[in-house]
Design a protein around this motif. Structure first.
Motif, short mmCIF file in Angstrom:
data_model
loop_
_atom_site.label_atom_id
_atom_site.label_comp_id
_atom_site.label_asym_id
_atom_site.label_seq_id
_atom_site.Cartn_x
_atom_site.Cartn_y
_atom_site.Cartn_z
N ASN A 193 0.82 -1.23 0.00
CA ASN A 193 0.00 0.00 0.00
C ASN A 193 0.85 1.27 0.00
O ASN A 193 0.56 2.21 0.75
CB ASN A 193 -0.96 0.02 1.20
CG ASN A 193 -1.90 -1.17 1.23
OD1 ASN A 193 -2.05 -1.88 0.24
ND2 ASN A 193 -2.51 -1.41 2.37
N PHE A 194 1.86 1.31 -0.83
CA PHE A 194 2.69 2.51 -0.94
C PHE A 194 1.94 3.58 -1.72
O PHE A 194 1.40 3.30 -2.79
CB PHE A 194 4.01 2.17 -1.64
CG PHE A 194 4.95 3.33 -1.77
CD1 PHE A 194 5.77 3.70 -0.72
CD2 PHE A 194 5.02 4.07 -2.94
CE1 PHE A 194 6.65 4.77 -0.83
CE2 PHE A 194 5.89 5.14 -3.07
CZ PHE A 194 6.71 5.49 -2.00
N SER A 195 1.87 4.80 -1.19
CA SER A 195 1.25 5.88 -1.95
C SER A 195 1.83 7.22 -1.52
O SER A 195 2.28 7.37 -0.37
CB SER A 195 -0.28 5.88 -1.79
OG SER A 195 -0.63 6.33 -0.51
N CYS A 196 1.82 8.17 -2.45
CA CYS A 196 2.34 9.51 -2.19
C CYS A 196 1.36 10.55 -2.68
O CYS A 196 0.62 10.30 -3.64
CB CYS A 196 3.68 9.73 -2.90
SG CYS A 196 4.99 8.58 -2.43
N VAL A 197 1.36 11.70 -2.04
CA VAL A 197 0.54 12.83 -2.48
C VAL A 197 1.33 14.11 -2.29
O VAL A 197 2.06 14.26 -1.31
CB VAL A 197 -0.81 12.87 -1.73
CG1 VAL A 197 -0.62 13.11 -0.24
CG2 VAL A 197 -1.73 13.93 -2.31
N ILE A 198 1.20 15.03 -3.27
CA ILE A 198 1.82 16.36 -3.16
C ILE A 198 0.71 17.36 -2.86
O ILE A 198 -0.36 17.29 -3.46
CB ILE A 198 2.53 16.73 -4.48
CG1 ILE A 198 3.73 15.81 -4.68
CG2 ILE A 198 2.99 18.19 -4.47
CD1 ILE A 198 4.46 16.03 -5.98
N TYR A 199 0.97 18.26 -1.92
CA TYR A 199 -0.03 19.27 -1.55
C TYR A 199 0.68 20.57 -1.21
O TYR A 199 1.90 20.58 -1.00
CB TYR A 199 -0.89 18.78 -0.37
CG TYR A 199 -0.10 18.51 0.88
CD1 TYR A 199 -0.05 19.44 1.92
CD2 TYR A 199 0.64 17.34 1.04
CE1 TYR A 199 0.69 19.21 3.07
CE2 TYR A 199 1.39 17.10 2.19
CZ TYR A 199 1.40 18.05 3.19
OH TYR A 199 2.15 17.81 4.32
N ASN A 200 -0.08 21.66 -1.16
CA ASN A 200 0.50 22.99 -0.89
C ASN A 200 1.74 23.25 -1.76
O ASN A 200 2.76 23.73 -1.27
CB ASN A 200 0.87 23.15 0.59
CG ASN A 200 -0.35 23.36 1.46
OD1 ASN A 200 -1.48 23.28 0.97
ND2 ASN A 200 -0.15 23.61 2.73
N VAL A 201 1.63 22.91 -3.02
CA VAL A 201 2.62 23.18 -4.07
C VAL A 201 3.88 22.32 -3.95
O VAL A 201 4.28 21.67 -4.90
CB VAL A 201 3.02 24.67 -4.12
CG1 VAL A 201 4.00 24.93 -5.26
CG2 VAL A 201 1.79 25.55 -4.29
N SER A 202 4.53 22.30 -2.76
CA SER A 202 5.85 21.67 -2.71
C SER A 202 6.04 20.71 -1.53
O SER A 202 7.16 20.31 -1.24
CB SER A 202 6.93 22.76 -2.62
OG SER A 202 6.78 23.51 -1.44
N LEU A 203 4.96 20.33 -0.86
CA LEU A 203 5.05 19.35 0.23
C LEU A 203 4.57 17.99 -0.27
O LEU A 203 3.63 17.92 -1.06
CB LEU A 203 4.21 19.78 1.43
CG LEU A 203 4.56 21.14 2.04
CD1 LEU A 203 3.61 21.47 3.19
CD2 LEU A 203 6.00 21.17 2.53
N MET A 204 5.20 16.93 0.17
CA MET A 204 4.79 15.59 -0.26
C MET A 204 4.83 14.65 0.93
O MET A 204 5.76 14.69 1.74
CB MET A 204 5.71 15.08 -1.37
CG MET A 204 5.35 13.68 -1.86
SD MET A 204 6.23 13.19 -3.37
CE MET A 204 7.91 13.00 -2.77
#
Length: 153
Positions: free
Chosen positions: A13-24
């Motif tokens: 269940n590996f997953s990534c998300v980018i938010y607020n332009v430059s945070l991940m």
């Protein structure tokens, strides 16, 4: 292959998300058959030109096991980004997990900026204006699509 590790020990269940332009944020779950002392380590390579580097800020569970990583100042390049999570344990060899991700596909856009609405009684009705969301990688303004949901109260 040599050092393949025990089946069922790799993360899932590996997953990534980018938010607020430059945070991940990236998160994962421990392997089904990973020993209790397993510790995981995430490495990533944002482009071919860059060196592979380890996560700088791990997210830990109550036992101190790494279950995610928080990234700052992430820039979206036009190539795919390589992630690998390996593990270590005194009891067994741990399988590694790897994945290529196109970062632009996992970005959550900020809301449009400076939204204004001015309404008149004449047939024109309302004019709603806004500026495009903040982003680190979209150059063309016409790439954005918007949806307006107007509810009469």
């Amino acid at each position: 292959p040599l050092f393949a590790g025990m089946p069922g020990t790799a993360i899932k269940n590996f997953s990534c998300v980018i938010y607020n332009v430059s945070l991940m944020n990236c998160t994962w779950h421990e392997g089904r058959d990973a020993p209790g002392d397993t510790q995981y380590f995430l490495y990533w390579q944002n482009s071919r030109e860059e060196e592979e580097k380890e996560c700088e800020l791990y997210v830990k569970d109550e036992n101190g096991r790494h279950m995610g990583c928080h990234f700052q100042n992430v820039t979206i390049k036009d190539t795919v980004t390589y992630f690998v999570v390996n593990g270590s344990s005194k009891d067994s060899l741990i399988q590694f997990y790897d994945q290529y991700i196109e970062l632009y596909k996992i970005g959550k856009l900020t809301p449009p900026l400076n939204v204004t609405a001015s309404c008149t009684a004449d047939p024109q009705g309302c004019i709603i204006e806004w500026q495009e969301p903040l982003t680190s990688h979209v150059e063309k303004k016409d790439c954005f699509q918007y949806e307006i949901n107007i509810q009469n109260k």
